[in-house]
Design a protein around this motif. Structure first.
Motif, PDB file in Angstrom:
ATOM      1  N   TYR A   1       5.724  -2.471  -0.324  1.00 58.32           N
ATOM      2  CA  TYR A   1       5.027  -2.468  -1.600  1.00 58.32           C
ATOM      3  C   TYR A   1       5.883  -1.855  -2.716  1.00 58.32           C
ATOM      4  O   TYR A   1       6.565  -0.856  -2.512  1.00 58.32           O
TER       5      TYR A   1
ATOM      6  N   ASP B   1      -4.238 -13.155   0.795  1.00 60.84           N
ATOM      7  CA  ASP B   1      -3.539 -12.518  -0.338  1.00 60.84           C
ATOM      8  C   ASP B   1      -4.325 -11.307  -0.831  1.00 60.84           C
ATOM      9  O   ASP B   1      -3.755 -10.238  -1.091  1.00 60.84           O
TER      10      ASP B   1
ATOM     11  N   TRP C   1      -3.061  -7.248  -1.017  1.00 60.67           N
ATOM     12  CA  TRP C   1      -3.068  -6.373  -2.211  1.00 60.67           C
ATOM     13  C   TRP C   1      -3.952  -5.152  -1.974  1.00 60.67           C
ATOM     14  O   TRP C   1      -3.616  -4.034  -2.360  1.00 60.67           O
TER      15      TRP C   1
ATOM     16  N   GLN D   1      -3.010  -1.142  -2.138  1.00 60.34           N
ATOM     17  CA  GLN D   1      -3.736  -0.221  -3.018  1.00 60.34           C
ATOM     18  C   GLN D   1      -4.260   0.973  -2.218  1.00 60.34           C
ATOM     19  O   GLN D   1      -4.075   2.132  -2.615  1.00 60.34           O
TER      20      GLN D   1
ATOM     21  N   GLY E   1       3.717  -5.255  -6.903  1.00 55.68           N
ATOM     22  CA  GLY E   1       3.879  -6.396  -6.008  1.00 55.68           C
ATOM     23  C   GLY E   1       4.410  -5.912  -4.677  1.00 55.68           C
ATOM     24  O   GLY E   1       4.268  -4.742  -4.333  1.00 55.68           O
TER      25      GLY E   1
ATOM     26  N   GLN F   1       2.009  -9.022  -8.188  1.00 52.68           N
ATOM     27  CA  GLN F   1       0.548  -8.940  -8.303  1.00 52.68           C
ATOM     28  C   GLN F   1       0.047  -9.962  -9.312  1.00 52.68           C
ATOM     29  O   GLN F   1      -0.913 -10.649  -9.089  1.00 52.68           O
TER      30      GLN F   1
ATOM     31  N   ASN G   1      -0.910 -13.524  -8.469  1.00 52.37           N
ATOM     32  CA  ASN G   1      -2.129 -13.777  -7.726  1.00 52.37           C
ATOM     33  C   ASN G   1      -3.382 -13.610  -8.548  1.00 52.37           C
ATOM     34  O   ASN G   1      -4.476 -13.667  -8.026  1.00 52.37           O
TER      35      ASN G   1
END
Lengths: 178, 137
Positions: free
Chosen positions: B16, B53, B57, B61, B76, B133, B136
């Motif tokens: 990440y 996807d 993410w 996070q 991203g 990011q 998406n």
């Protein structure tokens, strides 16, 4: 000591790369004052002091954003201020006829200068607090890495590989005639 | 989906990206600094095979950004295959703590080998694919 000898720098394209003044005479003091005045004038030159200013800016930002451990979420160390003070000296030795590098805080908190064109056309130099210059680069299928020491002049291997990032020999040849 | 304890070479790993200078928009590539290991020489990644996807993410996070002392944006991730890591003579250690977590290990140790670690980071970055990011949203 004559002024000409005091300002002599062998093999460098950088007018900032003054040798360290070890003299104690009145002449030596005068040379040092004039060198400082020249540095102030050159600093105000946009192109000549670009990397030095960029290094200073990055350092100030780093003090705010990276002044504690784990600042990146992955266990990075807080900035190493000794490394950055050496980085300022290093930035003064860089040639004025190359693009300004990217400058960042690495995971050890040390200052790294990186010249990047593409994933396999990259060269970086990390300046350590003890004056070591740790370098690594990829040029297509060729690679290089090693360590040099920060002195009054930029080590030749560092200079050559900075130029090498920007289409290698053609750039070096052009720079020598700049 | 439970992942096998043994990794396959074609498996995807996500590193990440927590800083805007971890990627280059002009070349749409991952910068070497994204792969520089911390002082314990265990480079944190996540196994993302089988995740949507959105789940990828969310994983970033929850398991990276929310655990930072001063949270930053999740920009991203760098998508790299296990076999690309193994090609550099590094290995992937799937510790699964938290779930799906792994570490890239086997870095040359010691102060004198920092240049080799830098070179390996450059090599890994050159093999990774950038996933932002914003792509998406």
């Amino acid at each position: 000591m004559t002024k000409a000898k005091a300002y002599a720098v062998i093999g460098s394209t950088n007018p900032f790369a003054f040798p360290i003044n070890l003299g104690v005479s009145d002449d030596a003091s005068q040379v040092e004052r004039e060198a400082q005045e020249m540095w102030i004038v050159l600093y105000q030159s946009q192109s000549a002091a670009g990397v030095y200013r960029q290094t200073t800016r990055t350092f100030h930002n780093a003090v705010e954003e990276c002044n504690f451990d784990n600042w990146d979420g992955y266990g990075a160390k807080a900035i190493d201020e000794l490394s950055w003070s050496k980085a300022l000296l290093f930035s003064q030795l860089l040639p004025t006829n190359i693009p300004i590098p990217d400058i960042y805080v690495d995971s050890d908190g040390e200052a790294t200068f990186e010249w990047y064109i593409a994933p396999r056309q990259v060269f970086s130099v990390t300046v350590r607090g003890n004056g070591e210059l740790v370098y690594a680069g990829i040029f297509g299928s060729n690679k290089i890495d090693g360590t040099e020491h920060l002195d009054d002049e930029l080590p030749q291997v560092i200079l050559e590989n900075i130029y090498r990032v920007f289409s290698g020999g053609a750039y070096l040849e052009a720079a020598q005639y700049a | 989906m439970r992942l096998p304890s043994t990794l396959s070479g074609s498996e995807s790993l996500a590193r990440y990206l927590t800083q805007s200078n971890h990627y280059n928009l002009q070349t749409y590539s991952v910068m070497p600094r994204a792969f520089e290991p911390p002082s314990d020489l265990r480079l944190s990644v996540f196994r993302i095979n089988g995740l949507s996807d959105l789940e990828v993410w969310k994983n970033g996070q929850v398991n990276v950004i929310d655990k930072m002392p001063q949270p930053r944006p999740l920009y991203g991730f760098a998508d790299i295959k296990v076999l690309e890591v193994q090609a550099t003579n590094l290995t992937v250690d799937p510790d699964d703590t938290p779930p799906r977590h792994a570490c890239i290990v086997g870095w040359p140790e010691g102060e004198s080998n920092k240049s080799k670690r830098k070179l390996l980071a450059q090599e890994l970055a050159s093999k990774a694919k950038l996933r932002l990011q914003r792509d998406n949203s």
